[in-house]
Design a protein around this motif. Structure first.
Motif, PDB file in Angstrom:
ATOM      1  N   CYS A  91      -5.816   9.330 -13.432  1.00 49.76           N
ATOM      2  CA  CYS A  91      -4.788   9.124 -12.401  1.00 49.76           C
ATOM      3  C   CYS A  91      -4.962   7.987 -11.422  1.00 49.76           C
ATOM      4  N   ALA A  92      -4.169   6.967 -11.677  1.00 48.88           N
ATOM      5  CA  ALA A  92      -4.036   5.859 -10.742  1.00 48.88           C
ATOM      6  C   ALA A  92      -3.257   5.963  -9.449  1.00 48.88           C
ATOM      7  N   LEU A  93      -2.118   6.460  -9.791  1.00 54.06           N
ATOM      8  CA  LEU A  93      -1.140   6.720  -8.734  1.00 54.06           C
ATOM      9  C   LEU A  93      -0.586   8.262  -8.613  1.00 54.06           C
ATOM     10  N   ALA A  94      -0.764   8.741  -7.413  1.00 53.90           N
ATOM     11  CA  ALA A  94      -0.458  10.217  -7.272  1.00 53.90           C
ATOM     12  C   ALA A  94       0.558  10.374  -6.223  1.00 53.90           C
ATOM     13  N   VAL A  95       1.881  10.907  -6.597  1.00 52.68           N
ATOM     14  CA  VAL A  95       2.869  11.126  -5.594  1.00 52.68           C
ATOM     15  C   VAL A  95       3.401  12.501  -5.714  1.00 52.68           C
ATOM     16  N   ALA A  96       3.560  12.973  -4.173  1.00 55.59           N
ATOM     17  CA  ALA A  96       4.134  14.331  -4.239  1.00 55.59           C
ATOM     18  C   ALA A  96       5.205  14.334  -3.178  1.00 55.59           C
ATOM     19  N   VAL A  97       6.380  15.077  -3.419  1.00 53.00           N
ATOM     20  CA  VAL A  97       7.498  15.132  -2.357  1.00 53.00           C
ATOM     21  C   VAL A  97       7.918  16.493  -2.489  1.00 53.00           C
ATOM     22  N   SER A  98       8.140  17.005  -1.297  1.00 53.61           N
ATOM     23  CA  SER A  98       9.049  18.293  -1.098  1.00 53.61           C
ATOM     24  C   SER A  98      10.100  17.982  -0.429  1.00 53.61           C
ATOM     25  N   ALA A  99      11.137  18.587  -0.719  1.00 60.46           N
ATOM     26  CA  ALA A  99      12.454  18.578  -0.007  1.00 60.46           C
ATOM     27  C   ALA A  99      13.264  19.818  -0.392  1.00 60.46           C
TER      28      ALA A  99
END
Length: 157
Positions: A109-117
């Motif tokens: 993994c080079a880029l990890a993104v997590a978003v909660s909404a």
């Protein structure tokens, strides 16, 4: 249903989106997307969306063995600004974003993104926007190493 304006009000919410940045990191350590997802958990969140940008074994018809990411010394500050700007502009509760530096193998993994909404549309929109903005503004360059023994720098000025 998507609202990307901080002034728009979701009538189903009991409070304003928290818009918290819980992680914005540039690191040489391996990235775990599930860890990022755990960081953004929020009682108001009805959706947690993640993205994992992984190293693939090909590029433009060539066999990729591995690659190396090199970052400018300002990369962490730039990432923090980009993540803060996108978070402030979206109806999200929390975000976590990390970009890895160093030598990465296929599947890493080079880029990890997590978003909660509160809702999936806002979470998906913010996650996609974060990925696009990071790719556009982060001063990180990659060198791909190919199966034929050659290499090339990608997006390097």
């Amino acid at each position: 249903m998507a609202t990307s304006s901080p002034t728009a009000r979701d009538a189903s919410r009991t409070s304003e989106p928290a818009r918290r940045v819980v992680r914005a990191a540039v690191t040489a350590q391996p990235l775990v997307v599930d860890e990022h997802a755990g960081l953004v958990g929020d009682r108001a969140a009805g959706a947690v969306v993640t993205f994992s940008g992984v190293v693939r074994d090909h590029d433009h018809g060539r066999h990729v063995l591995d690659l190396e990411y090199v970052g400018h010394p300002s990369a962490a500050d730039v990432l923090a600004r980009v993540v803060a700007r996108v978070t402030a502009a979206c109806d999200v509760d929390a975000v976590a974003v990390s970009h890895r530096l160093g030598r990465l193998a296929i599947g890493d993994c080079a880029l990890a993104v997590a978003v909660s909404a509160a809702h999936r549309a806002e979470a998906f929109e913010a996650c996609a926007r974060l990925v696009d903005e990071v790719k556009e503004h982060l001063p990180v360059w990659k060198q791909q190493h190919f199966g034929d023994g050659t290499s090339e720098w990608v997006d390097c000025p």
